[in-house]
Design a protein around this motif. Sequence first.
Motif, mmCIF file in Angstrom:
data_model
loop_
_atom_site.group_PDB
_atom_site.id
_atom_site.type_symbol
_atom_site.label_atom_id
_atom_site.label_comp_id
_atom_site.label_asym_id
_atom_site.label_seq_id
_atom_site.Cartn_x
_atom_site.Cartn_y
_atom_site.Cartn_z
ATOM 1 N N LEU A 1 30.932 27.446 48.233
ATOM 2 C CA LEU A 1 31.466 28.411 47.262
ATOM 3 C C LEU A 1 30.646 29.696 47.260
ATOM 4 N N GLY A 2 29.336 29.555 47.439
ATOM 5 C CA GLY A 2 28.463 30.732 47.416
ATOM 6 C C GLY A 2 28.473 31.366 46.034
ATOM 7 N N THR A 3 28.571 32.683 45.985
ATOM 8 C CA THR A 3 28.476 33.380 44.697
ATOM 9 C C THR A 3 29.852 33.815 44.174
ATOM 10 N N GLY A 4 30.908 33.436 44.888
ATOM 11 C CA GLY A 4 32.241 33.879 44.484
ATOM 12 C C GLY A 4 32.978 32.817 43.678
ATOM 13 N N TRP A 5 34.265 33.046 43.528
ATOM 14 C CA TRP A 5 35.145 32.131 42.803
ATOM 15 C C TRP A 5 35.767 31.131 43.787
ATOM 16 N N LYS B 1 40.878 39.352 48.229
ATOM 17 C CA LYS B 1 40.766 40.533 47.371
ATOM 18 C C LYS B 1 40.094 40.201 46.037
ATOM 19 N N ARG B 2 40.291 38.978 45.594
ATOM 20 C CA ARG B 2 39.736 38.545 44.305
ATOM 21 C C ARG B 2 38.421 37.788 44.482
ATOM 22 N N ASN B 3 37.886 37.767 45.705
ATOM 23 C CA ASN B 3 36.633 37.053 45.996
ATOM 24 C C ASN B 3 36.753 35.560 45.681
ATOM 25 N N VAL B 4 37.883 34.987 46.081
ATOM 26 C CA VAL B 4 38.170 33.573 45.817
ATOM 27 C C VAL B 4 38.287 32.831 47.148
ATOM 28 N N LYS B 5 37.510 31.763 47.287
ATOM 29 C CA LYS B 5 37.673 30.883 48.448
ATOM 30 C C LYS B 5 38.584 29.718 48.059
ATOM 31 N N VAL B 6 39.393 29.283 48.990
ATOM 32 C CA VAL B 6 40.372 28.225 48.705
ATOM 33 C C VAL B 6 40.085 27.022 49.586
ATOM 34 N N VAL C 1 40.504 26.104 39.106
ATOM 35 C CA VAL C 1 39.897 27.408 39.396
ATOM 36 C C VAL C 1 38.452 27.324 38.929
ATOM 37 N N ILE C 2 37.548 27.725 39.813
ATOM 38 C CA ILE C 2 36.110 27.623 39.537
ATOM 39 C C ILE C 2 35.530 29.034 39.545
ATOM 40 N N ILE D 1 44.060 33.924 37.726
ATOM 41 C CA ILE D 1 42.767 34.381 38.255
ATOM 42 C C ILE D 1 42.524 35.832 37.834
ATOM 43 N N ASP D 2 43.545 36.663 37.912
ATOM 44 C CA ASP D 2 43.391 38.058 37.462
ATOM 45 C C ASP D 2 42.985 38.097 35.995
ATOM 46 N N SER D 3 43.630 37.278 35.187
ATOM 47 C CA SER D 3 43.312 37.238 33.758
ATOM 48 C C SER D 3 41.869 36.766 33.545
#
Length: 217
Positions: free
Chosen positions: A33-37, A67-72, A132-133, A160-162
């Motif tokens: 995950l690192g430092t992102g979402w 774009k949202r710094n989210v890994k899936v 969502v983390i 996620i945007d919210s």
Amino acid sequence: MSSQTDIILRLGDLAPNFTAQTTEGSIDFHQWLGTGWGVFFSHPADYTPVCTTELGVVAKYKAEFDKRNVKVIALSVDSLDEHKSWIHDINETQNTTVNFPLIADPDRQISLLYGLIHPNASENATVRSVFVIGADKKIKLIITYPASTGRNFEELLRVIDSLQLTANYGVATPANWKNGEDVVIVPAVKDEEIPARFPKGATFVKPYLRITPQPNL
Ligand code: BEZ
């Protein structure tokens, strides 16, 4: 009495860490995950129709998640070989290239850690859940869908945007909000803080209902 189905994760809990074999190599989940979402989602089984469409859609949305710094990352109790072979079908039928890892969990250890086996639904398959983390590795959203209903990933992006607006600006989003629309100022923000924090201004509909333009636009 404890049982393998006892684990209940709730919003605000630290997302449990684990090591896993994935289609993109071995990972330590928190390191990955690192430092992102993160979005961690389970599907009932490989080679099933709804799951095939879901994983294809997620691959197509990669730029939106980036774009949202989210890994899936996806998970089911199938083996690594099954995942790798199924990915060919997903790519072929959904006209995409799967570009995120699938966790193989044949011994169900990770599924049990996240409460993804619901025995009254199935002893052998994971439910269709999504977590969502946040960047703090805490769980921000949990939804479990019926096996027969494919997820709406547009809705996931909307949440996620919210969540990211709340984390970054101290605002919440009203019913049916869509990106670009006005938001509400959270109750923790005092009236006197509003001019400095929300330079675009605020409308006081009620003392507890304070509206402001979306601050990151
Ligand atoms: C599917 O992914 O297509 C599916 C899985 C379990 C039950 C029904 C549909």
